[in-house]
Design a protein around this motif. Structure first.
Motif, PDB file in Angstrom:
ATOM      1  N   LYS A 117       0.803  -1.101  -0.069  1.00 56.79           N
ATOM      2  CA  LYS A 117       0.052  -0.089  -0.066  1.00 56.79           C
ATOM      3  C   LYS A 117       0.859   1.180   0.125  1.00 56.79           C
ATOM      4  O   LYS A 117       1.723   1.471   0.865  1.00 56.79           O
ATOM      5  CB  LYS A 117      -0.964   0.008   1.070  1.00 56.79           C
ATOM      6  N   TYR A 120       1.333   4.253   0.995  1.00 56.74           N
ATOM      7  CA  TYR A 120       1.357   5.494   1.705  1.00 56.74           C
ATOM      8  C   TYR A 120       2.510   5.651   2.536  1.00 56.74           C
ATOM      9  O   TYR A 120       3.248   4.813   2.673  1.00 56.74           O
ATOM     10  CB  TYR A 120       0.238   5.542   2.383  1.00 56.74           C
ATOM     11  N   PHE A 167       2.332   3.309  14.273  1.00 57.52           N
ATOM     12  CA  PHE A 167       2.115   2.413  13.319  1.00 57.52           C
ATOM     13  C   PHE A 167       2.765   1.070  13.843  1.00 57.52           C
ATOM     14  O   PHE A 167       2.144   0.079  13.849  1.00 57.52           O
ATOM     15  CB  PHE A 167       2.724   2.530  12.151  1.00 57.52           C
ATOM     16  N   PRO A 197       4.852  -1.723   9.606  1.00 55.65           N
ATOM     17  CA  PRO A 197       5.029  -1.049   8.386  1.00 55.65           C
ATOM     18  C   PRO A 197       6.271  -1.235   7.700  1.00 55.65           C
ATOM     19  O   PRO A 197       6.237  -0.530   6.320  1.00 55.65           O
ATOM     20  CB  PRO A 197       4.611   0.311   8.586  1.00 55.65           C
ATOM     21  N   ARG A 200       7.008   6.454   0.210  1.00 52.99           N
ATOM     22  CA  ARG A 200       5.760   5.780  -0.566  1.00 52.99           C
ATOM     23  C   ARG A 200       6.370   5.174  -1.704  1.00 52.99           C
ATOM     24  O   ARG A 200       5.564   4.140  -2.250  1.00 52.99           O
ATOM     25  CB  ARG A 200       4.590   6.813  -0.761  1.00 52.99           C
ATOM     26  N   SER A 245      -3.241  12.731   6.676  1.00 53.65           N
ATOM     27  CA  SER A 245      -2.516  11.891   5.678  1.00 53.65           C
ATOM     28  C   SER A 245      -1.945  10.732   6.511  1.00 53.65           C
ATOM     29  O   SER A 245      -1.608   9.722   5.963  1.00 53.65           O
ATOM     30  CB  SER A 245      -1.688  12.770   4.798  1.00 53.65           C
ATOM     31  N   PRO A 291      -4.150   6.146   7.514  1.00 52.07           N
ATOM     32  CA  PRO A 291      -4.162   4.767   7.572  1.00 52.07           C
ATOM     33  C   PRO A 291      -4.300   3.918   8.834  1.00 52.07           C
ATOM     34  O   PRO A 291      -4.518   3.033   9.104  1.00 52.07           O
ATOM     35  CB  PRO A 291      -2.618   4.871   7.051  1.00 52.07           C
ATOM     36  N   ARG A 351      -7.953   3.376   9.658  1.00 56.30           N
ATOM     37  CA  ARG A 351      -8.325   2.191   9.097  1.00 56.30           C
ATOM     38  C   ARG A 351      -7.957   0.890   9.583  1.00 56.30           C
ATOM     39  O   ARG A 351      -8.607  -0.142   9.581  1.00 56.30           O
ATOM     40  CB  ARG A 351      -8.110   2.317   7.450  1.00 56.30           C
ATOM     41  N   ARG A 352      -6.784   1.001  10.402  1.00 62.49           N
ATOM     42  CA  ARG A 352      -6.339  -0.254  10.779  1.00 62.49           C
ATOM     43  C   ARG A 352      -7.142  -0.429  12.183  1.00 62.49           C
ATOM     44  O   ARG A 352      -7.417  -1.607  12.497  1.00 62.49           O
ATOM     45  CB  ARG A 352      -4.856  -0.235  11.212  1.00 62.49           C
TER      46      ARG A 352
END
Length: 291
Positions: A127, A129, A139, A145, A189, A270, A274, A277-278
């Motif tokens: 993904k 980002y 994260f 990540p 990214r 931004s 993410p 969403r997790r």
């Protein structure tokens, strides 16, 4: 900069991996390769790469990945060190953007990757980002990540952390400890590496999954980062490591998700989305268990 490569039974892939990285390395860079108890022609294949920047260590005792990496680090004398897996392919121009970020003050720079399922034409992007230095501690409390074979880092930072510890997920453990200590980690990214997916890789083995589910040192590192970044320890460490089974949802997970959302509310949108969403996926999984 020095590239370190720990390899085990990689005779069919290591030369291509090495050459792919060497194409993007400055002339002053170095590459150090160590065979971790290989039983095939890994050493011969590594030595076939004719480049003055390459050094293949004579020490080929099997010691396991963390210790093998630490032995490689003992030979690094440059300010920067980068990882390369013996079956991955560095894309052209891999190191330039990361070196610029290190020059700007980042301690650990990563990129996204393209995932290639070996033996097939299937390539899928990670993904795309970015993960900022500001958001990376959060994260790491939800997932890893960072792909270790995309890492460029300050050698002194890894040394300050004591190198790799003898645990499953030694890379995740290092990154969590780095974030707790205040080092800046980020992910760019644009993909700069092709990451090979293979049924024989260590993370596909049952023994690795058993070890990583029971990791007191890694759990303590997680707890330390949680306290540092959030001010509390979420209840989901073991649940997440076990891939969120419905039968073992922590009783306090909903309250922890709410507190986590409050902690990241000040991040730029931004960087925050993410993470949101997790958290939403985790909340959905917990709700499914209650049905």
């Amino acid at each position: 900069m020095t590239v370190i490569v720990s390899a085990r039974d990689a005779e069919t892939t290591i030369a291509a991996a090495m050459r792919s990285a060497l194409r993007s390395l400055p002339s002053s860079a170095r590459m150090i390769v160590r065979s971790d108890g290989s039983t095939d022609g890994t050493l011969r294949a590594a030595r076939s790469v004719d480049d003055r920047r390459v050094r293949v260590l004579e020490d080929d005792e099997w010691v396991g990945i963390p210790t093998s990496l630490n032995r490689l680090l003992e030979h690094v004398s440059t300010p920067l060190v980068t990882r390369l897996d013996s079956d991955d392919i560095s894309l052209p121009g891999r190191f330039g953007p990361q070196l610029r970020r290190i020059a700007a003050g980042i301690d650990f720079s990563f990129t996204t990757s393209l995932f290639w399922r070996a033996g097939t034409p299937i390539i899928a992007p990670q993904k795309p980002y970015a993960v900022t230095a500001e958001s990376s501690p959060f994260f790491l409390l939800l997932a890893n990540p960072f792909i270790q074979s995309t890492m460029v880092a300050r050698t002194e930072a890894i040394s300050d952390l004591g190198g790799y510890r003898i645990v499953a997920s030694e890379d995740f453990d290092l990154f969590v400890r780095a974030a707790t200590k205040g080092f800046a980690l980020e992910r760019l990214r644009v993909p700069r590496l092709i990451y090979r997916l293979s049924p024989t890789q260590i993370t596909k083995q049952a023994s690795w999954w058993a070890d990583q589910k029971s990791s007191p040192l890694v759990e303590q590192a997680f707890n330390d980062l949680s306290t540092h970044a959030l001010g509390f320890v979420p209840s989901w460490f073991e649940w997440r490591r076990a891939q969120f089974p419905l039968e073992s949802v922590p009783s306090g997970v909903d309250a922890d998700i709410a507190r986590f959302r409050s902690a990241i509310a000040g991040l730029r949108r931004s960087a925050r989305m993410p993470l949101e969403r997790r958290l939403a996926k985790m909340a959905k999984r917990a709700a499914e268990a209650r049905r």
